[in-house]
Motif scaffolding. Structure first.
Motif, PDB file in Angstrom:
ATOM      1  N   VAL A 290      53.517  70.725  30.738  1.00 48.80           N
ATOM      2  CA  VAL A 290      54.791  71.214  31.275  1.00 48.80           C
ATOM      3  C   VAL A 290      54.787  71.070  32.795  1.00 48.80           C
ATOM      4  O   VAL A 290      53.804  71.404  33.462  1.00 48.80           O
ATOM      5  CB  VAL A 290      55.016  72.688  30.876  1.00 48.80           C
ATOM      6  CG1 VAL A 290      56.301  73.218  31.499  1.00 48.80           C
ATOM      7  CG2 VAL A 290      55.058  72.826  29.358  1.00 48.80           C
ATOM      8  N   GLU A 291      55.884  70.576  33.337  1.00 50.38           N
ATOM      9  CA  GLU A 291      55.955  70.353  34.778  1.00 50.38           C
ATOM     10  C   GLU A 291      56.606  71.543  35.483  1.00 50.38           C
ATOM     11  O   GLU A 291      57.592  72.108  35.011  1.00 50.38           O
ATOM     12  CB  GLU A 291      56.736  69.075  35.087  1.00 50.38           C
ATOM     13  CG  GLU A 291      56.026  67.811  34.634  1.00 50.38           C
ATOM     14  CD  GLU A 291      56.699  66.561  35.139  1.00 50.38           C
ATOM     15  OE1 GLU A 291      57.784  66.677  35.761  1.00 50.38           O
ATOM     16  OE2 GLU A 291      56.152  65.462  34.927  1.00 50.38           O
ATOM     17  N   VAL A 292      56.023  71.902  36.627  1.00 55.25           N
ATOM     18  CA  VAL A 292      56.557  72.964  37.485  1.00 55.25           C
ATOM     19  C   VAL A 292      56.873  72.327  38.831  1.00 55.25           C
ATOM     20  O   VAL A 292      55.956  71.894  39.548  1.00 55.25           O
ATOM     21  CB  VAL A 292      55.544  74.111  37.647  1.00 55.25           C
ATOM     22  CG1 VAL A 292      56.113  75.188  38.567  1.00 55.25           C
ATOM     23  CG2 VAL A 292      55.172  74.688  36.295  1.00 55.25           C
ATOM     24  N   PHE A 293      58.172  72.230  39.156  1.00 54.73           N
ATOM     25  CA  PHE A 293      58.609  71.551  40.379  1.00 54.73           C
ATOM     26  C   PHE A 293      58.069  70.122  40.424  1.00 54.73           C
ATOM     27  O   PHE A 293      57.653  69.622  41.477  1.00 54.73           O
ATOM     28  CB  PHE A 293      58.176  72.323  41.626  1.00 54.73           C
ATOM     29  CG  PHE A 293      58.735  73.709  41.707  1.00 54.73           C
ATOM     30  CD1 PHE A 293      60.083  73.932  41.924  1.00 54.73           C
ATOM     31  CD2 PHE A 293      57.896  74.813  41.522  1.00 54.73           C
ATOM     32  CE1 PHE A 293      60.608  75.216  41.990  1.00 54.73           C
ATOM     33  CE2 PHE A 293      58.401  76.100  41.592  1.00 54.73           C
ATOM     34  CZ  PHE A 293      59.767  76.305  41.813  1.00 54.73           C
ATOM     35  N   GLY A 294      58.061  69.472  39.258  1.00 54.05           N
ATOM     36  CA  GLY A 294      57.625  68.086  39.193  1.00 54.05           C
ATOM     37  C   GLY A 294      56.127  67.891  39.123  1.00 54.05           C
ATOM     38  O   GLY A 294      55.654  66.751  39.069  1.00 54.05           O
ATOM     39  N   ILE A 295      55.365  68.982  39.125  1.00 50.09           N
ATOM     40  CA  ILE A 295      53.897  68.896  39.067  1.00 50.09           C
ATOM     41  C   ILE A 295      53.436  69.433  37.722  1.00 50.09           C
ATOM     42  O   ILE A 295      53.823  70.539  37.330  1.00 50.09           O
ATOM     43  CB  ILE A 295      53.251  69.709  40.207  1.00 50.09           C
ATOM     44  CG1 ILE A 295      53.758  69.226  41.558  1.00 50.09           C
ATOM     45  CG2 ILE A 295      51.723  69.599  40.144  1.00 50.09           C
ATOM     46  CD1 ILE A 295      53.262  70.070  42.731  1.00 50.09           C
TER      47      ILE A 295
END
Length: 307
Positions: free
Chosen positions: A235-240
């Protein structure tokens, strides 16, 4: 402090008074008076001369090592650690070849059996070693653990190498760098374990274990939110990728765990722990280094997978 690594949760690394009465401890030896003590002082003069000659010979000879003193030393622990990693490397090569069905990586003959067998055997052996070490340290079990971990490491490394060529070399190099830098900083006195940092480490460790168990459960039941290759870590958080963020934190945790391991080795030496506890120290260090390698391998896989 020893709560970070169960291998060091032993009085030999914590309470110097407890060590004295352990098999091979100083107090255990002193509890039985020498038979000659009751013989009187009839031959005291001859005994004194013999003792003086023996002392002079001792000063003239080389310094006593762990074999002569029966005590744990830094040097002896290093030798034991290196020997365990030698066993791990040999069985890792076996696990690599077994996983790939030969020396050439292919996607059609990859087997997960070495990884599963090595992982399960290593887990069981680790529990046996940890829970029985208070009564007796059994090097044979520690050797078996190193062999099982080798199968696991070789299997999982080959598995990732097929998917991402070159990743094993990168992970190995990164692990050596982290271990080397941590050891250098510890040896120079620039980094030390502290009670506050250890409490934070323990809280973070519990949180990470809970997250890992939840992630595995969601992946087993095919929950959509954990549908990526690494479950919630995908899962990505702010694209990370979340796995990348957690992975960096876990590498820091593993490095601090190494600091605690080194500190406990020093404590065991200061306590005059029996020589056999060097094997337990080597086992504890191996557990931490393997954990560090696996986490770095996973970080690199997430990075390569997101390219």
């Amino acid at each position: 402090m020893a709560l970070n690594n169960p291998a060091f949760n032993n009085p030999a690394f914590q309470d110097p008074r407890a060590v004295q009465s352990y098999p091979g401890g100083a107090r255990a030896a002193s509890l039985t008076p020498p038979p000659a003590a009751a013989a009187g002082s009839a031959s005291r003069g001859g005994v004194d001369l013999a003792a003086q000659a023996q002392m002079e010979g001792a000063f003239a000879g080389p310094p006593a090592g762990s074999a002569e003193t029966g005590r744990m030393t830094i040097e002896d622990t290093v030798v034991k650690t290196v020997s365990l990693f030698a066993i791990l490397l040999v069985t890792a090569a076996v696990g690599w070849v077994w996983t790939l069905g030969g020396l050439t990586p292919t996607t059609t003959s990859v087997s997960a059996l070495p990884m599963i067998v090595g992982g399960l055997a290593g887990f069981v052996l680790a529990l046996v070693i940890i829970f029985t070490s208070r009564k007796k340290v059994r090097p044979a079990l520690i050797f078996a653990y190193a062999a099982a971990e080798g199968l696991f490491v070789g299997g999982i490394s080959a598995f990732f190498e097929v998917m991402y060529p070159g990743i094993v070399f990168q992970a190995t190099l990164a692990t050596l760098v982290v271990v080397g830098v941590t050891l250098a900083l510890f040896a120079s006195g620039k980094i030390r374990a502290s009670a506050r940092a250890t409490k934070i480490f323990l809280i973070a460790m519990v949180g990470y274990l809970v997250f890992s168990l939840v992630n595995v459960g969601l992946m087993l039941f095919n929950v959509p939110i954990a549908g990526g290759a690494f479950g919630l870590r995908s899962v990505e958080v702010f694209g990370i990728p979340l796995g990348l963020i957690i992975g960096v934190l876990v590498v820091i945790m593993a490095a601090y765990s190494l600091v605690l391991d080194f500190d406990q080795v020093q404590q065991g030496v200061r306590n005059g722990a029996p020589r056999q506890y060097g094997w337990l120290s080597a086992f504890g260090i191996m557990v931490t280094v393997v954990w560090l390698y696996i986490e770095i391998l996973r970080i690199l896989a997430i990075l390569r997978g997101s390219e």
